[in-house]
Design a protein around this motif. Structure first.
Motif, PDB file in Angstrom:
ATOM      1  N   ASP A  63      -7.279  -4.030  -9.479  1.00  0.00           N
ATOM      2  CA  ASP A  63      -7.068  -2.929  -8.537  1.00  0.00           C
ATOM      3  C   ASP A  63      -6.557  -1.683  -9.261  1.00  0.00           C
ATOM      4  OD1 ASP A  63      -7.862  -4.570  -6.512  1.00  0.00           O
ATOM      5  OD2 ASP A  63      -5.846  -5.019  -5.777  1.00  0.00           O
ATOM      6  N   LYS A  64      -5.664  -1.902 -10.212  1.00  0.00           N
ATOM      7  CA  LYS A  64      -5.110  -0.786 -10.986  1.00  0.00           C
ATOM      8  C   LYS A  64      -6.208  -0.080 -11.781  1.00  0.00           C
ATOM      9  CE  LYS A  64      -2.142   0.101 -14.994  1.00  0.00           C
ATOM     10  NZ  LYS A  64      -1.241  -0.530 -15.998  1.00  0.00           N
ATOM     11  N   ASN A  65      -7.028  -0.876 -12.465  1.00  0.00           N
ATOM     12  CA  ASN A  65      -8.106  -0.298 -13.271  1.00  0.00           C
ATOM     13  C   ASN A  65      -9.131   0.429 -12.389  1.00  0.00           C
ATOM     14  OD1 ASN A  65      -6.972  -1.305 -15.627  1.00  0.00           O
ATOM     15  ND2 ASN A  65      -8.173  -3.191 -15.593  1.00  0.00           N
ATOM     16  N   THR A  78      -4.151  -7.571  -9.310  1.00  0.00           N
ATOM     17  CA  THR A  78      -3.417  -6.307  -9.428  1.00  0.00           C
ATOM     18  C   THR A  78      -3.962  -5.467 -10.574  1.00  0.00           C
ATOM     19  OG1 THR A  78      -1.386  -7.286  -8.534  1.00  0.00           O
ATOM     20  CG2 THR A  78      -1.151  -5.267  -9.822  1.00  0.00           C
ATOM     21  N   ARG A  79      -4.248  -6.126 -11.719  1.00  0.00           N
ATOM     22  CA  ARG A  79      -4.816  -5.396 -12.856  1.00  0.00           C
ATOM     23  C   ARG A  79      -6.185  -4.828 -12.516  1.00  0.00           C
ATOM     24  NH1 ARG A  79      -2.534  -9.571 -16.029  1.00  0.00           N
ATOM     25  NH2 ARG A  79      -4.536 -10.678 -16.105  1.00  0.00           N
ATOM     26  N   THR A  97       1.768   8.582 -13.969  1.00  0.00           N
ATOM     27  CA  THR A  97       2.093   8.908 -12.578  1.00  0.00           C
ATOM     28  C   THR A  97       2.674  10.307 -12.463  1.00  0.00           C
ATOM     29  OG1 THR A  97       2.555   6.572 -12.126  1.00  0.00           O
ATOM     30  CG2 THR A  97       3.384   8.167 -10.529  1.00  0.00           C
ATOM     31  N   GLU A 120       1.877   0.596 -10.121  1.00  0.00           N
ATOM     32  CA  GLU A 120       1.510  -0.159 -11.319  1.00  0.00           C
ATOM     33  C   GLU A 120       1.147   0.756 -12.485  1.00  0.00           C
ATOM     34  OE1 GLU A 120       1.717  -3.439 -11.582  1.00  0.00           O
ATOM     35  OE2 GLU A 120       2.418  -3.596  -9.506  1.00  0.00           O
ATOM     36  N   PHE A 121       1.006   2.055 -12.227  1.00  0.00           N
ATOM     37  CA  PHE A 121       0.662   2.998 -13.287  1.00  0.00           C
ATOM     38  C   PHE A 121       1.868   3.253 -14.184  1.00  0.00           C
ATOM     39  CE2 PHE A 121      -3.145   5.446 -11.270  1.00  0.00           C
ATOM     40  CZ  PHE A 121      -3.716   4.237 -10.907  1.00  0.00           C
ATOM     41  N   ILE A 176      -0.778   0.816  -5.156  1.00  0.00           N
ATOM     42  CA  ILE A 176      -1.206   0.462  -6.514  1.00  0.00           C
ATOM     43  C   ILE A 176      -0.718   1.484  -7.526  1.00  0.00           C
ATOM     44  CG2 ILE A 176      -3.413   1.699  -6.523  1.00  0.00           C
ATOM     45  CD1 ILE A 176      -2.693  -1.842  -7.894  1.00  0.00           C
ATOM     46  N   ARG A 200      -7.559   3.727 -11.240  1.00  0.00           N
ATOM     47  CA  ARG A 200      -7.556   4.718 -12.326  1.00  0.00           C
ATOM     48  C   ARG A 200      -8.949   5.294 -12.546  1.00  0.00           C
ATOM     49  NH1 ARG A 200      -3.552   3.610 -17.342  1.00  0.00           N
ATOM     50  NH2 ARG A 200      -4.884   5.283 -18.104  1.00  0.00           N
ATOM     51  N   ALA A 232      -4.695   5.523  -3.622  1.00  0.00           N
ATOM     52  CA  ALA A 232      -3.828   4.829  -4.585  1.00  0.00           C
ATOM     53  C   ALA A 232      -2.382   4.821  -4.110  1.00  0.00           C
ATOM     54  CB  ALA A 232      -3.932   5.491  -5.954  1.00  0.00           C
TER      55      ALA A 232
END
Length: 212
Positions: free
Chosen positions: A52-54, A49-50, A144, A138-139, A135, A57, A130
């Protein structure tokens, strides 16, 4: 040799205790194994998840950087077009108006200084992806909120302001040269609105890039 009942019962209790102790230990081992496996899976999910989040972004940051470059080129072209329109409507450039009057239609190519109004477009592929994958949840809330504001304005410019301008440029009445003064004034107002929104979007882009 005689075995008394009390001895037999004592041996039974010892066997039962050893038996229960063995299964209790086995049960604990199974529970620990399951919990450990769940922990490993959860840790792996969190890492994914981290990542994918990075990645999301970074994709959005690159998209905004690209959109900012396109927007800055838009602003130069649109500012020049607005200045030409202003000079004509204010009677400060009769030669340019006379150039337009040589045609039986409104030659927007002349108004744009021999360039197209939009040489490229601003996009929102990374933002849409996104949101579609979830995902974006997760921001950080602030990020957001800011991104939503950026892309809402971007969508409004593309979907409304530029669409209205395009409709005006392609409308039959716009090319009625008998009403050239009124038509140019209408285009001037639309360009003024577009430039105002572009300046705001540029500020939002630059602020967003600092946050990302």
């Amino acid at each position: 040799m005689e075995i008394e009942l009390s001895d037999f019962m004592g041996m039974g209790r010892k066997f039962s205790f050893k038996f229960n102790k063995k299964y209790f230990a086995d049960g604990l081992l199974i529970v620990f194994s399951v919990l450990f496996a769940l922990f490993i899976n959860k840790t792996a999910e969190n890492i994914k998840t981290r990542q994918d989040k990075n990645e999301a972004r970074e994709e959005i940051r690159m998209e905004i950087e690209g959109n900012l470059k396109v927007l800055e080129e838009w602003m130069v072209r649109h500012s020049e077009t607005f200045e030409r329109l202003s000079k004509i409507t204010e009677g400060k450039d009769d030669s340019l108006k006379n150039q337009l009057l040589e045609y039986n239609f409104l030659n927007t190519y002349i108004l744009a200084g021999g360039k197209s109004f939009l040489h490229d477009i601003i996009v929102q592929n990374a933002w849409d992806t996104a949101k579609a994958t979830g995902i974006i949840s997760e921001f950080d809330f602030d990020i957001t909120q800011r991104l939503t504001k950026v892309y809402n304005l971007q969508e409004m410019i593309m979907g409304r302001t530029i669409a209205n301008l395009t409709d005006r440029l392609t409308a039959t009445e716009t090319h009625n040269m008998e009403n050239i003064d009124l038509n140019l004034l209408g285009l001037q107002f639309l360009m003024m609105e577009l430039l105002g929104q572009e300046r705001l979007l540029k500020d939002l882009y630059q602020d967003m890039l600092q946050k990302l």
